[in-house]
Write a protein that holds these residues in place. Structure first.
Motif, mmCIF file in Angstrom:
data_model
loop_
_atom_site.group_PDB
_atom_site.id
_atom_site.type_symbol
_atom_site.label_atom_id
_atom_site.label_comp_id
_atom_site.label_asym_id
_atom_site.label_seq_id
_atom_site.Cartn_x
_atom_site.Cartn_y
_atom_site.Cartn_z
ATOM 1 N N THR A 86 0.852 -1.180 0.000
ATOM 2 C CA THR A 86 0.000 0.000 0.000
ATOM 3 C C THR A 86 0.892 1.236 0.000
ATOM 4 O O THR A 86 2.073 1.170 0.351
ATOM 5 N N GLY A 87 0.335 2.338 -0.398
ATOM 6 C CA GLY A 87 1.077 3.592 -0.357
ATOM 7 C C GLY A 87 2.022 3.787 -1.533
ATOM 8 O O GLY A 87 2.928 4.612 -1.459
ATOM 9 N N VAL A 88 1.837 3.005 -2.584
ATOM 10 C CA VAL A 88 2.674 3.144 -3.776
ATOM 11 C C VAL A 88 1.765 3.505 -4.950
ATOM 12 O O VAL A 88 0.670 2.969 -5.080
ATOM 13 N N ASP A 89 2.234 4.406 -5.777
ATOM 14 C CA ASP A 89 1.452 4.812 -6.948
ATOM 15 C C ASP A 89 1.845 3.927 -8.129
ATOM 16 O O ASP A 89 2.838 4.184 -8.806
ATOM 17 N N TYR A 90 1.071 2.871 -8.353
ATOM 18 C CA TYR A 90 1.419 1.920 -9.413
ATOM 19 C C TYR A 90 1.085 2.458 -10.801
ATOM 20 O O TYR A 90 1.608 1.953 -11.794
ATOM 21 N N THR A 91 0.223 3.437 -10.853
ATOM 22 C CA THR A 91 -0.019 4.094 -12.144
ATOM 23 C C THR A 91 1.256 4.805 -12.592
ATOM 24 O O THR A 91 1.677 4.712 -13.743
ATOM 25 N N ALA A 92 1.865 5.490 -11.636
ATOM 26 C CA ALA A 92 3.115 6.188 -11.945
ATOM 27 C C ALA A 92 4.221 5.185 -12.267
ATOM 28 O O ALA A 92 5.036 5.416 -13.166
ATOM 29 N N TRP A 93 4.233 4.071 -11.547
ATOM 30 C CA TRP A 93 5.269 3.058 -11.789
ATOM 31 C C TRP A 93 5.170 2.492 -13.210
ATOM 32 O O TRP A 93 6.177 2.287 -13.888
ATOM 33 N N ALA A 94 3.940 2.223 -13.643
ATOM 34 C CA ALA A 94 3.747 1.593 -14.956
ATOM 35 C C ALA A 94 3.930 2.578 -16.105
ATOM 36 O O ALA A 94 4.199 2.179 -17.236
ATOM 37 N N LYS A 95 3.773 3.863 -15.807
ATOM 38 C CA LYS A 95 3.817 4.872 -16.859
ATOM 39 C C LYS A 95 5.173 4.862 -17.563
ATOM 40 O O LYS A 95 6.222 4.831 -16.923
ATOM 41 N N GLY A 96 5.127 4.856 -18.871
ATOM 42 C CA GLY A 96 6.360 4.913 -19.644
ATOM 43 C C GLY A 96 6.994 3.563 -19.894
ATOM 44 O O GLY A 96 7.952 3.461 -20.641
ATOM 45 N N LYS A 97 6.463 2.512 -19.230
ATOM 46 C CA LYS A 97 7.006 1.176 -19.470
ATOM 47 C C LYS A 97 6.219 0.507 -20.594
ATOM 48 O O LYS A 97 5.010 0.682 -20.701
ATOM 49 N N THR A 98 6.927 -0.264 -21.387
ATOM 50 C CA THR A 98 6.282 -1.006 -22.459
ATOM 51 C C THR A 98 6.335 -2.477 -22.114
ATOM 52 O O THR A 98 7.406 -3.066 -21.987
ATOM 53 N N PHE A 99 5.176 -3.071 -21.909
ATOM 54 C CA PHE A 99 5.100 -4.481 -21.529
ATOM 55 C C PHE A 99 4.783 -5.315 -22.766
ATOM 56 O O PHE A 99 3.903 -4.956 -23.539
ATOM 57 N N LYS A 100 5.487 -6.421 -22.905
ATOM 58 C CA LYS A 100 5.315 -7.281 -24.075
ATOM 59 C C LYS A 100 4.934 -8.692 -23.639
ATOM 60 O O LYS A 100 5.246 -9.104 -22.515
ATOM 61 N N VAL A 101 4.312 -9.414 -24.565
ATOM 62 C CA VAL A 101 4.079 -10.835 -24.322
ATOM 63 C C VAL A 101 5.430 -11.497 -24.075
ATOM 64 O O VAL A 101 6.390 -11.244 -24.799
ATOM 65 N N GLY A 102 5.507 -12.296 -23.026
ATOM 66 C CA GLY A 102 6.779 -12.935 -22.653
ATOM 67 C C GLY A 102 7.434 -12.266 -21.463
ATOM 68 O O GLY A 102 8.251 -12.879 -20.785
ATOM 69 N N ASP A 103 7.097 -11.018 -21.217
ATOM 70 C CA ASP A 103 7.609 -10.348 -20.028
ATOM 71 C C ASP A 103 6.941 -10.932 -18.781
ATOM 72 O O ASP A 103 5.894 -11.579 -18.854
#
Ligand SMILES: [Cu+2]
Length: 122
Positions: free
Chosen positions: A37-54
């Motif tokens: 709790t207390g973590v901004d996961y929207t900010a964490w994911a922003k700018g990352k590119t996730f691909k199949v296999g990751d």
């Protein structure tokens, strides 16, 4: 098709396949803060590119949190109705298909406090 052209085509296919295997990435969700709790996961994911296999790795103290993959409605409502919680404290979730994915913590109240992650892919 000439023999040499076929050899070149096979080589291209092999290089492409190797490139896909080599570039699968493990993402530690939340980086050093882990899955809490207390973590901004929207900010964490922003700018990352996730691909199949990751792979997403959710790290937390065992028993403190869990991970449930949910659908969009469940994600928005913070209410898992069908997914099985992952509880090892170091759960790995491989991305096997393209499209958005949704994860929440199933411990009461935690999702409402922001312990939820959605990702989109490239
Ligand atoms: Cu939690």
């Amino acid at each position: 098709m000439s023999f040499s052209l076929r050899v070149i085509l096979v080589a291209i296919v092999m290089v492409t396949m190797t490139a896909n295997i080599c570039c699968a990435t493990d993402y530690n969700v939340g980086d050093s803060t882990g899955w809490n709790t207390g973590v901004d996961y929207t900010a964490w994911a922003k700018g990352k590119t996730f691909k199949v296999g990751d792979t997403l790795v959710f790290k937390c103290a065992v028993g403190a949190h869990n991970v449930i993959e949910v659908n969009k409605g469940e994600f928005e409502g913070c209410k898992a109705t069908q997914g099985m919680p992952l509880t090892s404290g170091k759960d790995r979730v491989s991305l096997r298909s393209s499209g958005p994915k949704y994860f929440i913590c199933g411990v009461a109240g935690h999702c409402g406090l922001g312990q939820k992650l959605t990702i989109t892919d490239s």
